[in-house]
Scaffold this motif. Structure first.
Motif: not given
Length: 449
Positions: A121, A140-141, A143-145, A147-148, A214
């Motif tokens: 991130s 948070k970013s 973690e999202k990255n 998972n992506d 996003d």
């Protein structure tokens, strides 16, 4: 640098999150921050993996100007790695962190050294948000990255918009506001509207087209506002910045953020009373925190507001009524004065009535009216006949870089109306003005002033 890289494994917030935030975020204000999240590390002990990051991964980046930070979240066995420049990264050599981590991951797997999952991130360590907010955004970013990446590909794409926003390049354009003085019959420049552009991006729309879907656009708008303020360091005159009411509410509903913005403005050798926010015509929800209260916090510091795109069909009327004397400028939408009397008598009379209504609103607030996008000399004269004396229009000035504006500001203080008329009504001179976009410069080059 080597001493920093080879110190023990528990330095720089390794076990203390507050220490990590202090040294990685607070001490890097205004710089780009990258946070790399490593999970499911296998094949190496944590200390050995740290040594690998400080040596092998460091060499993958091919940069000397790097500051590192580490934090280990023991319960979840997550290793956080922070990266920021010690000084400043040039946008042409801005590191592709995502690509470097992806290659590092492949090398570790191919050489059977270790395996891991990662997410990257990035953000600017901006001046308005506190270190907790920035850390939470990065966490948070990342973690999202991660998972992506697990779903889509081995490492994230390199995004130009994120690079620009996270970078330390500060550039801006300004379109001067021209004021006519009916007493001495002269035009002058007292300030202008500041826009994104002039280098990496031509303008705001080009940047938005590059923003991943996003991303939080309100946060992007905050970062752009900061970049523009920093780019305007030491600029004279009244500087106007676009912002949507919703971003204003979401970002500045806490007084301390308003105070931090004021501090940033003053640190850049600007006066708060020379800052005006143009509230763009977008719907907003202020049921949880009133827009009026947010604006009052700015107003108490000397900053003021403008109603942008104010016209016959404008949705900005409620904002004007709610903010009262905090509105110091009406940006008159051209729909309110672009017409031909011989073609539409009703529209002509409606627009005259609307202009009169605007003047009453402005007089009640000791505000000014600025006509935008005036396209010809006859319209300019018509507006002045109805006591509209302020203009932001390409026939007078196009956008110029902030550096040119600062350099030439003192030269833009007086030009007689006869000279303006000659430039705008002469066929050859008006064509030259369209190409150059600087009426003062055209008049000077032609020996008229």
């Amino acid at each position: 640098m080597k001493n920093q890289l080879l110190t023990g494994p528990y330095y720089f917030g390794m076990k203390d999150l507050d220490v990590f935030k202090k040294y990685f975020i607070q001490e890097n204000q205004g710089k780009p921050l990258f946070l790399i999240r490593f999970e499911n590390i296998s094949g190496l002990e944590l200390t050995d993996f740290l040594d690998l990051l400080r040596t092998e991964f460091y060499s993958c980046l091919d940069l000397e100007d790097i500051s590192f930070g580490f934090h280990h979240i023991e319960k979840q066995n997550i290793l956080i790695m922070g990266i920021s420049p010690l000084f400043e990264w040039d946008i042409e050599r801005f590191p592709n962190i995502e690509n470097a981590v992806g290659k590092f991951q492949q090398q570790c797997l191919q050489n059977k050294i270790a395996s891991f999952h990662f997410g990257v991130s990035r953000t600017q360590s901006n001046f308005i948000s506190d270190s907790d907010e920035i850390y939470n955004e990065l966490y948070k970013s990342s973690e999202k990255n991660l998972n992506d990446n697990l779903v889509r590909w081995s490492w994230t794409y390199y995004n130009k918009a994120n690079t620009y926003i996270s970078g330390s390049v500060h550039e801006a354009m300004i379109q001067p506001t021209v004021i006519f003085n009916p007493k001495d019959k002269t035009y002058s420049v007292k300030g202008g509207e500041v826009f994104l552009g002039g280098g990496a991006y031509i303008g705001y729309k080009d940047l938005i087209n590059d923003i991943p879907s996003d991303q939080d656009l309100n946060r992007i708008e905050l970062l752009i506002l900061e970049k523009l303020i920093i780019a305007c360091e030491g600029a004279p005159g009244l500087l106007k910045f676009n912002i949507s009411p919703q971003s204003l509410i979401d970002t500045f509903s806490h007084q301390d953020r308003v105070d931090r913005l004021k501090k940033l403005i003053q640190n850049k050798d600007l006066l708060p009373e020379n800052i005006r926010f143009e509230l763009v015509e977008k719907p907003y929800d202020d049921s949880h925190y009133p827009l009026k209260d947010v604006c009052h916090a700015f107003y108490s510091h000397g900053m003021s507001f403008a109603a942008d795109d104010f016209g016959v069909k404008s949705q900005s009327h409620q904002i004007v009524l709610d903010l009262g004397i905090m509105i110091k400028e009406f940006k008159l939408d051209p729909i309110s004065f672009k017409f031909k009397i011989e073609e539409d008598q009703i529209k002509f009379l409606d627009n005259l009535a609307f202009i009169d209504y605007c003047k009453r609103l402005a007089d009640n607030r000791e505000a000014v009216i600025t006509a935008e996008a005036v396209e010809d000399y006859d319209t300019l004269r018509f507006l002045m006949e109805h006591q509209i004396y302020q203009f932001q229009a390409n026939i007078l000035f196009g956008k110029m870089t902030i550096s040119d504006y600062k350099r030439d500001f003192e030269l833009l203080h007086s030009i007689h109306e006869d000279v303006v008329k000659e430039v705008l009504t002469d066929k050859i001179l008006s064509e030259k003005q369209k190409k150059i976009g600087n009426l003062f410069r055209v008049a000077s080059e032609e020996g008229l002033i």
